[in-house]
Scaffold this motif. Structure first.
Motif, PDB file in Angstrom:
ATOM      1  N   GLU A   1       0.839  -1.199   0.000  1.00 27.57           N
ATOM      2  CA  GLU A   1       0.000   0.000   0.000  1.00 27.57           C
ATOM      3  C   GLU A   1       0.875   1.251   0.000  1.00 27.57           C
ATOM      4  O   GLU A   1       1.860   1.347   0.749  1.00 27.57           O
ATOM      5  N   GLY A   2       0.529   2.190  -0.842  1.00 26.88           N
ATOM      6  CA  GLY A   2       1.284   3.432  -0.930  1.00 26.88           C
ATOM      7  C   GLY A   2       2.455   3.389  -1.892  1.00 26.88           C
ATOM      8  O   GLY A   2       3.060   4.428  -2.188  1.00 26.88           O
ATOM      9  N   ALA A   3       2.784   2.214  -2.393  1.00 24.79           N
ATOM     10  CA  ALA A   3       3.952   2.088  -3.268  1.00 24.79           C
ATOM     11  C   ALA A   3       3.707   2.694  -4.651  1.00 24.79           C
ATOM     12  O   ALA A   3       4.644   3.151  -5.307  1.00 24.79           O
ATOM     13  N   VAL A   4       2.473   2.663  -5.118  1.00 19.87           N
ATOM     14  CA  VAL A   4       2.110   3.210  -6.421  1.00 19.87           C
ATOM     15  C   VAL A   4       1.087   4.315  -6.206  1.00 19.87           C
ATOM     16  O   VAL A   4       0.037   4.095  -5.599  1.00 19.87           O
ATOM     17  N   ALA A   5       1.406   5.487  -6.701  1.00 16.36           N
ATOM     18  CA  ALA A   5       0.561   6.657  -6.479  1.00 16.36           C
ATOM     19  C   ALA A   5      -0.794   6.525  -7.171  1.00 16.36           C
ATOM     20  O   ALA A   5      -0.967   5.738  -8.096  1.00 16.36           O
ATOM     21  N   ASN A   6      -1.721   7.319  -6.720  1.00 16.34           N
ATOM     22  CA  ASN A   6      -3.034   7.541  -7.339  1.00 16.34           C
ATOM     23  C   ASN A   6      -4.059   6.454  -7.063  1.00 16.34           C
ATOM     24  O   ASN A   6      -5.128   6.452  -7.675  1.00 16.34           O
ATOM     25  N   ALA A   7      -3.761   5.510  -6.155  1.00 20.26           N
ATOM     26  CA  ALA A   7      -4.772   4.502  -5.820  1.00 20.26           C
ATOM     27  C   ALA A   7      -6.046   5.193  -5.335  1.00 20.26           C
ATOM     28  O   ALA A   7      -5.970   6.219  -4.647  1.00 20.26           O
ATOM     29  N   PRO A   8      -7.198   4.679  -5.717  1.00 17.98           N
ATOM     30  CA  PRO A   8      -7.521   3.427  -6.420  1.00 17.98           C
ATOM     31  C   PRO A   8      -7.578   3.566  -7.935  1.00 17.98           C
ATOM     32  O   PRO A   8      -8.269   2.783  -8.587  1.00 17.98           O
ATOM     33  N   TRP A   9      -6.887   4.543  -8.486  1.00 20.78           N
ATOM     34  CA  TRP A   9      -6.745   4.685  -9.936  1.00 20.78           C
ATOM     35  C   TRP A   9      -8.098   4.832 -10.649  1.00 20.78           C
ATOM     36  O   TRP A   9      -8.293   4.326 -11.763  1.00 20.78           O
ATOM     37  N   GLY A  10      -8.987   5.523  -9.974  1.00 20.24           N
ATOM     38  CA  GLY A  10     -10.299   5.802 -10.549  1.00 20.24           C
ATOM     39  C   GLY A  10     -11.374   4.797 -10.204  1.00 20.24           C
ATOM     40  O   GLY A  10     -12.558   5.052 -10.440  1.00 20.24           O
ATOM     41  N   ALA A  11     -10.996   3.658  -9.659  1.00 22.62           N
ATOM     42  CA  ALA A  11     -11.972   2.599  -9.323  1.00 22.62           C
ATOM     43  C   ALA A  11     -12.543   2.871  -7.937  1.00 22.62           C
ATOM     44  O   ALA A  11     -12.177   2.231  -6.950  1.00 22.62           O
ATOM     45  N   THR A  12     -13.467   3.786  -7.860  1.00 24.57           N
ATOM     46  CA  THR A  12     -13.930   4.284  -6.567  1.00 24.57           C
ATOM     47  C   THR A  12     -14.690   3.249  -5.746  1.00 24.57           C
ATOM     48  O   THR A  12     -14.819   3.396  -4.531  1.00 24.57           O
ATOM     49  N   ASN A  13     -15.202   2.215  -6.371  1.00 24.88           N
ATOM     50  CA  ASN A  13     -15.955   1.187  -5.640  1.00 24.88           C
ATOM     51  C   ASN A  13     -15.114  -0.043  -5.297  1.00 24.88           C
ATOM     52  O   ASN A  13     -15.628  -1.004  -4.720  1.00 24.88           O
ATOM     53  N   ALA A  14     -13.844  -0.023  -5.652  1.00 27.18           N
ATOM     54  CA  ALA A  14     -13.012  -1.234  -5.529  1.00 27.18           C
ATOM     55  C   ALA A  14     -12.319  -1.341  -4.177  1.00 27.18           C
ATOM     56  O   ALA A  14     -11.904  -0.345  -3.579  1.00 27.18           O
ATOM     57  N   THR A  15     -12.181  -2.587  -3.742  1.00 23.96           N
ATOM     58  CA  THR A  15     -11.298  -2.919  -2.628  1.00 23.96           C
ATOM     59  C   THR A  15      -9.966  -3.355  -3.215  1.00 23.96           C
ATOM     60  O   THR A  15      -9.916  -4.199  -4.115  1.00 23.96           O
ATOM     61  N   ILE A  16      -8.873  -2.789  -2.708  1.00 25.40           N
ATOM     62  CA  ILE A  16      -7.541  -3.138  -3.209  1.00 25.40           C
ATOM     63  C   ILE A  16      -6.891  -4.093  -2.217  1.00 25.40           C
ATOM     64  O   ILE A  16      -6.738  -3.775  -1.026  1.00 25.40           O
ATOM     65  N   ASN A  17      -6.508  -5.251  -2.709  1.00 26.26           N
ATOM     66  CA  ASN A  17      -5.793  -6.236  -1.899  1.00 26.26           C
ATOM     67  C   ASN A  17      -4.308  -6.102  -2.206  1.00 26.26           C
ATOM     68  O   ASN A  17      -3.821  -6.541  -3.241  1.00 26.26           O
ATOM     69  N   TYR A  18      -3.585  -5.492  -1.269  1.00 21.83           N
ATOM     70  CA  TYR A  18      -2.153  -5.259  -1.452  1.00 21.83           C
ATOM     71  C   TYR A  18      -1.357  -6.517  -1.072  1.00 21.83           C
ATOM     72  O   TYR A  18      -1.857  -7.408  -0.376  1.00 21.83           O
ATOM     73  N   ASN A  19      -0.108  -6.577  -1.555  1.00 19.44           N
ATOM     74  CA  ASN A  19       0.795  -7.702  -1.287  1.00 19.44           C
ATOM     75  C   ASN A  19       0.163  -9.025  -1.701  1.00 19.44           C
ATOM     76  O   ASN A  19       0.363 -10.069  -1.070  1.00 19.44           O
ATOM     77  N   TYR A  20      -0.598  -8.972  -2.776  1.00 23.64           N
ATOM     78  CA  TYR A  20      -1.337 -10.143  -3.235  1.00 23.64           C
ATOM     79  C   TYR A  20      -0.387 -11.146  -3.893  1.00 23.64           C
ATOM     80  O   TYR A  20       0.460 -10.795  -4.715  1.00 23.64           O
ATOM     81  N   THR A  21      -0.531 -12.414  -3.521  1.00 24.86           N
ATOM     82  CA  THR A  21       0.330 -13.465  -4.071  1.00 24.86           C
ATOM     83  C   THR A  21      -0.445 -14.592  -4.736  1.00 24.86           C
ATOM     84  O   THR A  21       0.152 -15.562  -5.221  1.00 24.86           O
ATOM     85  N   GLY A  22      -1.740 -14.488  -4.778  1.00 24.10           N
ATOM     86  CA  GLY A  22      -2.560 -15.528  -5.390  1.00 24.10           C
ATOM     87  C   GLY A  22      -3.792 -15.812  -4.570  1.00 24.10           C
ATOM     88  O   GLY A  22      -3.964 -15.333  -3.450  1.00 24.10           O
ATOM     89  N   GLU A  23      -4.653 -16.605  -5.156  1.00 25.63           N
ATOM     90  CA  GLU A  23      -5.908 -16.961  -4.475  1.00 25.63           C
ATOM     91  C   GLU A  23      -5.627 -17.744  -3.194  1.00 25.63           C
ATOM     92  O   GLU A  23      -4.735 -18.577  -3.158  1.00 25.63           O
TER      93      GLU A  23
END
Length: 261
Positions: free
Chosen positions: A239-261
């Motif tokens: 989280e915070g590593a890439v600017a501008n999150a959520p990149w326009g996806a205002t309804n999205a949940t962002i799962n950081y450090n994701y490695t797979g299902e």
């Protein structure tokens, strides 16, 4: 079939003059049915692939019959600027494995096209190459792809690809703008640059996953703007590593450090 070769800029006037002579001096070639047959020669710059013999053949065909099928000869390495632009009757085209690049506006507004894919060796798709084109038969992007230009698939109907290949480095602005048949998308690698509104108004998009290591250098604030059904974005970076999150996806949940299902 004439060899597909690049036409030096100094030869274009001769080619156009010869085409006019072949069509009885008519200016039809500059508008209406025949225009796309020569537009790539007239305005395509050094990216044009047609020599004089082929241009004349194309003009003759366009005057006599709308073209529904076309075979590009083996050995062609690039489909040039506006080569098949607005060929509304074109349904089937055979593209040889030798092709490595698709030029600007190459297939723009080809409403009837049934193209299931591109040669796996294609590395570049230039600006607006398939803008407004029917892509309902298109299955996947080429594995070797590195560059997706601006507005490449903007307003393309029926595009439902599932993956962005691992080697893609740059995705241009509005590249997939209004591709309303995209539902889930997996980036098999991490592009360095994803430009403004790259996936704007992809209204059916619900989930985006980035695989691999690293992070984009540039990811615009509205990459996913107006993607109102995009609820999940999986990313391998912190989280915070890439600017501008959520990149326009205002309804999205962002799962950081994701490695797979």
């Amino acid at each position: 079939m004439a060899e597909f070769v690049r036409v030096p800029e100094t030869d274009w006037k001769d080619i156009l003059d010869a085409t006019r002579e072949k069509t009885g001096g008519t200016e039809k070639m500059l508008s209406g049915e025949v225009a796309p047959a020569v537009r790539g020669i007239e305005s395509g710059g050094g990216s044009s692939i047609y020599n004089e013999e082929l241009v004349l053949k194309m003009v003759e065909n366009r005057l006599q019959n709308p073209i529904t099928e076309f075979v590009i000869p083996a050995g062609c390495v690039e489909i040039g600027h506006s080569a098949f632009a607005a060929w509304a009757s074109l349904i089937n085209i055979t593209i040889p494995d030798s092709v490595k690049a698709i030029g600007t506006n190459a297939f723009v507004l080809c409403y009837a096209l049934q193209l299931d894919g591109l040669p796996e060796g294609v590395t570049r798709i230039s600006d607006s190459a398939f803008n407004g084109t029917n892509m309902s038969s298109f299955k996947k992007l080429p594995d070797a792809l590195q560059t997706i230009g601006n507005a490449v698939f903007q307003y393309s109907t029926g595009l439902s690809i599932k993956e962005i290949p691992a080697g893609v480095i740059t995705i241009g602005k509005n590249a997939f703008h209004n591709c309303t048949d995209l539902t889930e998308l997996t980036f098999k690698g991490i592009p360095a640059t994803i430009n403004t509104q790259a996936f704007y108004n992809c209204s059916a998009l619900t989930k985006v996953t980035f695989e691999g290591e690293g992070m984009p250098t540039t990811m615009a604030a509205n990459v996913f703007g107006n993607c109102t059904n995009l609820l999940t974005i999986n990313v391998p970076w912190a989280e915070g590593a890439v600017a501008n999150a959520p990149w326009g996806a205002t309804n999205a949940t962002i799962n950081y450090n994701y490695t797979g299902e």
